[in-house]
Structure formats: C-alpha cells, structure tokens
Design a protein around this motif. Structure first.
Motif, PDB file in Angstrom:
ATOM      1  N   TYR A  78      -0.282 -16.296 -34.016  1.00  0.00           N
ATOM      2  CA  TYR A  78      -1.377 -15.487 -34.565  1.00  0.00           C
ATOM      3  C   TYR A  78      -2.423 -16.383 -35.223  1.00  0.00           C
ATOM      4  CZ  TYR A  78      -3.645 -12.330 -37.986  1.00  0.00           C
ATOM      5  OH  TYR A  78      -4.555 -11.631 -38.762  1.00  0.00           O
ATOM      6  N   ILE A  79      -3.702 -16.134 -34.906  1.00  0.00           N
ATOM      7  CA  ILE A  79      -4.801 -16.836 -35.560  1.00  0.00           C
ATOM      8  C   ILE A  79      -5.619 -15.876 -36.420  1.00  0.00           C
ATOM      9  CG2 ILE A  79      -6.871 -18.263 -35.260  1.00  0.00           C
ATOM     10  CD1 ILE A  79      -4.278 -19.665 -34.473  1.00  0.00           C
ATOM     11  N   THR A  80      -6.085 -14.778 -35.833  1.00  0.00           N
ATOM     12  CA  THR A  80      -6.861 -13.809 -36.596  1.00  0.00           C
ATOM     13  C   THR A  80      -6.913 -12.482 -35.851  1.00  0.00           C
ATOM     14  OG1 THR A  80      -8.945 -13.441 -37.783  1.00  0.00           O
ATOM     15  CG2 THR A  80      -9.090 -14.502 -35.620  1.00  0.00           C
ATOM     16  N   GLU A  81      -7.582 -11.496 -36.432  1.00  0.00           N
ATOM     17  CA  GLU A  81      -7.605 -10.160 -35.839  1.00  0.00           C
ATOM     18  C   GLU A  81      -8.811  -9.371 -36.335  1.00  0.00           C
ATOM     19  OE1 GLU A  81      -4.992  -7.088 -37.828  1.00  0.00           O
ATOM     20  OE2 GLU A  81      -4.108  -8.921 -38.657  1.00  0.00           O
TER      21      GLU A  81
ATOM     22  N   PHE B  82     -17.004  -5.532 -32.653  1.00  0.00           N
ATOM     23  CA  PHE B  82     -16.505  -5.764 -34.012  1.00  0.00           C
ATOM     24  C   PHE B  82     -16.056  -7.215 -34.158  1.00  0.00           C
ATOM     25  CE2 PHE B  82     -13.153  -3.929 -31.404  1.00  0.00           C
ATOM     26  CZ  PHE B  82     -11.991  -4.621 -31.707  1.00  0.00           C
ATOM     27  N   ASP B  83     -16.093  -7.692 -35.393  1.00  0.00           N
ATOM     28  CA  ASP B  83     -15.744  -9.081 -35.658  1.00  0.00           C
ATOM     29  C   ASP B  83     -14.275  -9.210 -36.026  1.00  0.00           C
ATOM     30  OD1 ASP B  83     -16.658  -7.718 -38.136  1.00  0.00           O
ATOM     31  OD2 ASP B  83     -16.060  -9.589 -39.097  1.00  0.00           O
ATOM     32  N   LEU B  84     -13.742 -10.391 -35.776  1.00  0.00           N
ATOM     33  CA  LEU B  84     -12.418 -10.754 -36.247  1.00  0.00           C
ATOM     34  C   LEU B  84     -12.595 -11.550 -37.542  1.00  0.00           C
ATOM     35  CD1 LEU B  84     -10.768 -11.980 -32.910  1.00  0.00           C
ATOM     36  CD2 LEU B  84     -11.315  -9.652 -33.638  1.00  0.00           C
ATOM     37  N   HIS B  85     -11.573 -11.563 -38.378  1.00  0.00           N
ATOM     38  CA  HIS B  85     -11.677 -12.312 -39.622  1.00  0.00           C
ATOM     39  C   HIS B  85     -11.937 -13.787 -39.313  1.00  0.00           C
ATOM     40  CE1 HIS B  85     -10.653  -9.127 -42.437  1.00  0.00           C
ATOM     41  NE2 HIS B  85      -9.882  -8.655 -41.475  1.00  0.00           N
ATOM     42  N   PRO B  86     -12.762 -14.445 -40.119  1.00  0.00           N
ATOM     43  CA  PRO B  86     -13.133 -15.837 -39.822  1.00  0.00           C
ATOM     44  C   PRO B  86     -11.925 -16.763 -39.884  1.00  0.00           C
ATOM     45  CG  PRO B  86     -13.800 -15.237 -42.051  1.00  0.00           C
ATOM     46  CD  PRO B  86     -13.350 -13.974 -41.383  1.00  0.00           C
ATOM     47  N   THR B  87     -12.044 -17.855 -39.192  1.00  0.00           N
ATOM     48  CA  THR B  87     -10.964 -18.833 -39.147  1.00  0.00           C
ATOM     49  C   THR B  87     -11.552 -20.212 -38.903  1.00  0.00           C
ATOM     50  OG1 THR B  87      -8.823 -19.340 -38.127  1.00  0.00           O
ATOM     51  CG2 THR B  87     -10.575 -18.611 -36.650  1.00  0.00           C
ATOM     52  N   SER B  88     -10.733 -21.221 -39.056  1.00  0.00           N
ATOM     53  CA  SER B  88     -11.075 -22.576 -38.629  1.00  0.00           C
ATOM     54  C   SER B  88      -9.798 -23.201 -38.090  1.00  0.00           C
ATOM     55  CB  SER B  88     -11.639 -23.406 -39.782  1.00  0.00           C
ATOM     56  OG  SER B  88     -12.055 -24.677 -39.312  1.00  0.00           O
ATOM     57  N   ASN B  89      -9.737 -23.320 -36.758  1.00  0.00           N
ATOM     58  CA  ASN B  89      -8.509 -23.743 -36.102  1.00  0.00           C
ATOM     59  C   ASN B  89      -8.840 -24.566 -34.873  1.00  0.00           C
ATOM     60  OD1 ASN B  89      -5.459 -23.396 -35.629  1.00  0.00           O
ATOM     61  ND2 ASN B  89      -6.311 -22.669 -33.683  1.00  0.00           N
ATOM     62  N   ILE B  90      -8.061 -25.612 -34.652  1.00  0.00           N
ATOM     63  CA  ILE B  90      -8.188 -26.390 -33.420  1.00  0.00           C
ATOM     64  C   ILE B  90      -7.120 -25.906 -32.434  1.00  0.00           C
ATOM     65  CG2 ILE B  90      -7.889 -28.661 -32.367  1.00  0.00           C
ATOM     66  CD1 ILE B  90      -9.220 -29.870 -34.802  1.00  0.00           C
TER      67      ILE B  90
END
Length: 615
Positions: free
Chosen positions: A509-512, A554-562
C-alpha cells in the motif's frame, strides 16, 4: 532583537537540523502544581503547570510558557481503588492520588517535554472544557467556546509573574487542531505553535468524497465518551476531597455524542437539528483560515505520509503566509520514528519565544522524506509545493493481462492512451473488500498501523498494473485519478489504491482516495486547493448517475515514494472498504463498469520527479 549564537555542530540529519552542543540544559529538576483557572463565561478549567526548580525552589525569573489544550486528560489516575459507587470511587481515588502521587502526567506520556523544561521553559497542560477535571459540557469538537477558552488561557499565562509574556503551544492530533483554533482568536501573547498531525477540512475527513468514515467516528466517539464520563481524570491539588472533580464529571454527562451528531450530517451544508448550525463548516479549522493568517502566529507543521492528514498539512502551509515550516516524514498518526522532537521544538521556541537567532528560518521551509530513497538521501528540502520540477504523467487503464494478480480483470497500466473504441471492465460490487484493520484511519484512534500485502483485496477488485519498471520512478505529490463509470444503480462508492508490487508479487500500500459518485461535481474552492479537484458536497450538488458514462475525478493522499526498478505500479479499484467506511449494501449487488477507450479513457496522473536515478 534576536540574540545570535554560534552554531558549533549543527548538522542536517534524518530528523532535520539539530542543535549543536553550545546550548546546554540550565535546570535539572522541576515542580508540578495543578489548579483551576476561570475563563470568560465562568467555566473552571483544570491545569497542570511544570516549572523549573533551582536551589529547591521554582525559578522566579520570567520564562516562556508552552501549553497544550488537551482532549484526553492532562493527568490520569492509574491505580484505582475498588468501589462500586462511582462517587465514592472518585473520592477514594483522589485521596490516594494526593497521598501517593499515583497519577500519570503529560511529562510521563511525552518525555521530550522534560528537555524543554531543563532549557528554561514552563510547560502547562489544560483539560478542555467538558473533559478531564475541567467543568463544562461539550457541544461537539472544535466549538467556538473552546477556541475562546484558548484565548483566555493564553492571556492568563502571559499575566503570571513567572511568564516572560511569550507563549507557545504544542501537541498532536486533536491537540494540534486546537492550536490552529487558538491562533484564530489571535491572543496577543501567542507567538508560536507546533501542530503535529492536524486536520484542515472537517468534512473531507468525516465524509471524504461523501463517504462516511463510520469506523473512525464511532470508535473515537466511544473513546472520548468513556474518558469524559469515567473516573480516570486526576483532580487538581486544591480539590482535596474530589468534590470538584465529581461536580465536573457530572456536567460531562450532558456532553454531545459525536457519532450521533455526525452520522446524520451527510453533506457539507447539512444542518444539525440541535444547534441549527452547519457543523462541517462552523467547526472546520479551514473555516478560520483567514483569522489564523491574520494572527501572524509562527507555525511549525509536522505531518506524516501515512497519517490521516498529510493533504491537510500541505493545505495549511499553502494557504498561510505566517512565518512557517513544514516537515513530512514516513510516519502514521502515532509514529515519529527517528525524529528528534525535543530538538525541533527547542529550536522553534528558542527562535520565537527567546529571540535566539539559531538559523531555523534560514533554510527552505519544506522538509520531506522520500520512502526508499538511497541511504543518506531520504530527506529533501524545497521552497514551494507542489514541487516545481514535477511532471504529471498519465498512466492509462488498458486491457490485460499483466499476469501479476488473479483479480477480476488483471488489466494493464500504461503511459499511453488506449486505442480501442469500446474497451471497458465490468465489476460486480464485492462487499467484503477492505484495506484492513490496521490502516492509517485505525491508527488515528489508537489502533495498529500495519498494512498487510494488499493482494487479497486486489483479487476482489479491478486492477491495472504496469510491466516491471526499467528504472526507479519517484512519485512525490498528489496523484489524481480519473474514472469513467456507469452503474446499474444511481450511485456508488469508489475506492482507488496506489500500490507497489515487488518481484514476489507482494503488493504494498502507498496511498488511496475515495469518492461517492453522486458527489462528483467539482466546485470553485474557497481557498488554494493545490490544483486538486474540490468536491463541495452541498446537498444541492448531488447528482445521480445517468445511463451514459460520467467522469469521476478525485485525488489520492499525497506521498513521496520511489518505485524501484523491477517492481510494478498498480492501481486497484473497489467499491467498498468495509472496515474503514460505510457503504450501503444492495441486493443483488450492483454492477459497475470502468471505461478504458478512446472516448472514455480512465487513468491516474502521477506527479513524477525526473532524474530519480541521480539521487
């Protein structure tokens, strides 16, 4: 005029700029006192005060005061004698507390506060009205009365002989939000706040995209009801026989039930039958944005990519021109791993409350962590948000198969638009789909945080997965999903998950994000919404699904992931998150269609940072 110190060993580390060794603790011990203070409407509020001690006596030199407006008891009794009668139990507990000091204070719960006391700060914690040992009743969270209390409390501290008239605030979650609410009243002596993991938009949290976050509201409501009506709050020193505590708790019995209040408010402009107000607006911190801005209070926002409110923290930052900084780490609501809270608070308050020019305002105001970045390069700084070098790359839904998951469709995700004219995927809504019981939302009310392999949920939904990546891809910012849909019923909930799939097929899971289809109308925002789709969700904005395809954005919650080379990007679409949100069930289950063709191309736009491999 600020006093400038030489910085001997200040370094930029995983937890931000750390103080050097030039600044040593001044005090070793402290003393706690507790009492009631009275606010403008006559309500008595319980307060703990921790003052540094020198030569066995409280320091009389005026020092800055840093305080917390606490929702969950400023101090608690943790060794309760046995009595069946609640009032006898309260009295016995208070006597035992006074005799044996069997209470737990916020210095026990928040040990880094001791560092601030040692460096010459007075720490105070105040029970909110209607909670702990404070008198009053609660009409719901974030009332104007509570904000007015914060003004009165701040000015009371400033008037004490042991305060240098510079006051700050600290705290996370509810106690982070109360700091913004306090700033909105502009107390003259409130100079700096440090809200952690705090909300911006009330409606977008309780009804994200129009979907009721039933589990959180129910669990949190139950928790605070037990705290307010129970017997664990510690009395103040003057209350030798606990009669004041008993009287306060009796007043708490009339507190408003939060779940009952909000379950019947499905729209942003829904009116509460009891108060005749619109709570989602009247009690939303975002409604006080102009007042917070006008206050000029300096603000250090702290957020986590896996918290409930990373978007909220960035909205605060984006819409304020107060002196401010923001740090976003790889944390959930209850985590601050590898972050030196004592040092960062000390640097912030030293600058704003003691006029020590320690350089904290010289660096870029945004400090964020990129998950899975090379060791030593996880933290980056920026002067603006969204990052100016981001490229919004569209990854389109395509026909499968990716061969990576046994989902309903196993579609592909490709950075090129589809070429067919009729492509779509049909999906019979599965009411057992869930993101789990250890999510960012569960962690928000004190539960676990541990997302398991998302594959079992993916298999029950529609998935769109890339081929293995040829190189690392950094996604930093706000993903936005575009779904073209139809349904056999007139409404429906849509949940979109962004995931990373490793070579073994484990999906992380990264975001939603989520949206109820009838809430799809996009409106002009009352503030800077960072270019994201804003769903006002007024009652008059609700539009049923027609028979032809419509677009949900709609947007997903922000993230910073490689996303690492050899791994895959995946978007999973479901219509239910049964453990975290309330979706009405229909029998037979409706069928929805997601379109992926030249006329109706569904996709996710990802904020990709170029040259990731050069990190």
């Amino acid at each position: 005029m600020k006093i400038r110190f030489l910085r001997k060993q200040e370094v930029l580390s995983e937890s931000g700029s750390r103080y050097g060794e030039y600044l040593q603790p001044v005090y070793k011990k402290w003393i706690r006192t507790s009492q009631y203070l009275t606010v403008r409407d006559g309500t008595k509020l319980a307060v703990d005060i921790f003052r540094p001690v020198k030569d066995g006596k409280p320091v009389i030199d005026p020092l800055p005061v840093i305080w917390n407006h606490h929702r969950y008891h400023r101090a608690s009794i943790y060794r309760l004698p046995k009595h069946t009668n609640i009032f006898k139990l309260l009295i016995a507990s208070a006597k035992l507390l006074i005799k044996n000091n069997t209470n737990r204070t916020q210095l026990d719960n928040t040990p880094w506060l001791k560092t601030l006391i040692k460096h010459g700060y007075v720490i105070a914690v105040v029970d909110v009205r209607g909670g702990g040992a404070s008198y009053g009743t609660r009409t719901g969270p974030f009332s104007q009365e509570e904000a007015n209390d914060a003004y009165d409390i701040t000015e009371w501290f400033a008037a004490q002989s042991w305060c240098n008239q510079n006051v700050g605030m600290f705290g996370d979650s509810y106690m982070g939000i109360t700091q913004y609410m306090a700033a909105s009243t502009a107390p003259p002596h409130l100079k700096a706040i440090f809200p952690e993991m705090a909300m911006f938009d009330f409606y977008e949290f309780t009804y994200p995209g129009g979907v009721f976050r039933h589990d959180f509201v129910a669990q949190w409501s139950c928790k605070v009801k037990e705290l307010d009506s129970g017997i664990s709050a510690a009395p103040v020193e003057q209350d030798q026989n606990a009669t004041m505590l008993v009287a306060a708790i009796q007043q708490h019995q009339a507190n408003r039930d939060v779940f009952e209040m909000f379950k019947s408010l499905p729209y942003r402009n829904s009116r509460d039958k009891e108060t005749k107000s619109m709570p989602h607006i009247a009690r939303s911190p975002s409604s006080y944005l102009k007042q917070v801005k006008k206050s000029g209070v300096a603000i250090y926002h702290l957020a986590g990519w896996y918290d409930m409110w990373p978007r909220d923290a960035l909205l605060w930052f984006k819409n304020l021109d107060n002196p401010q900084k923001i740090v976003i780490g790889p944390w959930s609501h209850g985590q601050r791993l590898d972050f030196d809270l004592a040092t960062e608070h000390l640097r912030w308050y030293d600058y704003w409350l003691k006029d020590i020019d320690n350089g904290i305002m010289e660096s870029a105001p945004i400090h964020y962590y990129t998950m899975k970045a090379p060791k030593g390069k996880e933290w980056s700084s920026a002067w603006q948000w969204p990052l100016p070098n981001q490229e919004l790359i569209k990854y389109y839904f395509h026909d499968g198969t990716s061969g990576s998951v046994n989902s309903v469709n196993d579609g592909l995700l490709i950075a090129q638009p589809p070429q067919n004219i009729n492509g779509h995927d049909n999906y019979t809504v599965n009411y057992t789909t869930t993101s789990g019981k250890a999510t960012r939302w569960v962690n928000g009310y004190g539960g676990e945080f541990n997302y398991a392999d998302m594959t079992s949920n993916d298999e029950k939904g529609l998935t769109y997965t890339t081929t293995p990546l040829m190189e690392d891809i950094q996604v930093t910012g706000h993903p936005i999903i575009h779904l073209w849909v139809t349904s056999t019923i007139k409404d429906g909930d849509f949940f979109a998950y962004l995931e990373e799939v490793d070579q073994k097929g484990v999906s992380r899971y990264i975001t939603e994000g989520t949206l109820r289809a009838a809430h799809r109308s996009i409106s002009t925002t009352p503030y800077d919404y960072i270019g994201l789709p804003y769903h006002r969700s007024f009652a008059e904005d609700i539009v049923e699904l027609p028979n032809e395809p419509v677009e949900l954005i709609f947007d997903l919650h922000p993230t910073s992931n490689i996303f690492n080379a050899g791994h895959r990007l995946r978007v999973t679409i479901t219509c239910v998150d049964k453990d975290n949100a309330l979706t009405l069930e229909f029998f037979p289950s409706p069928t929805i269609s997601i379109y992926r063709n030249t006329n109706y191309a569904s996709y996710v736009a990802l904020p990709i940072i170029p040259n990731c491999s050069e990190l």
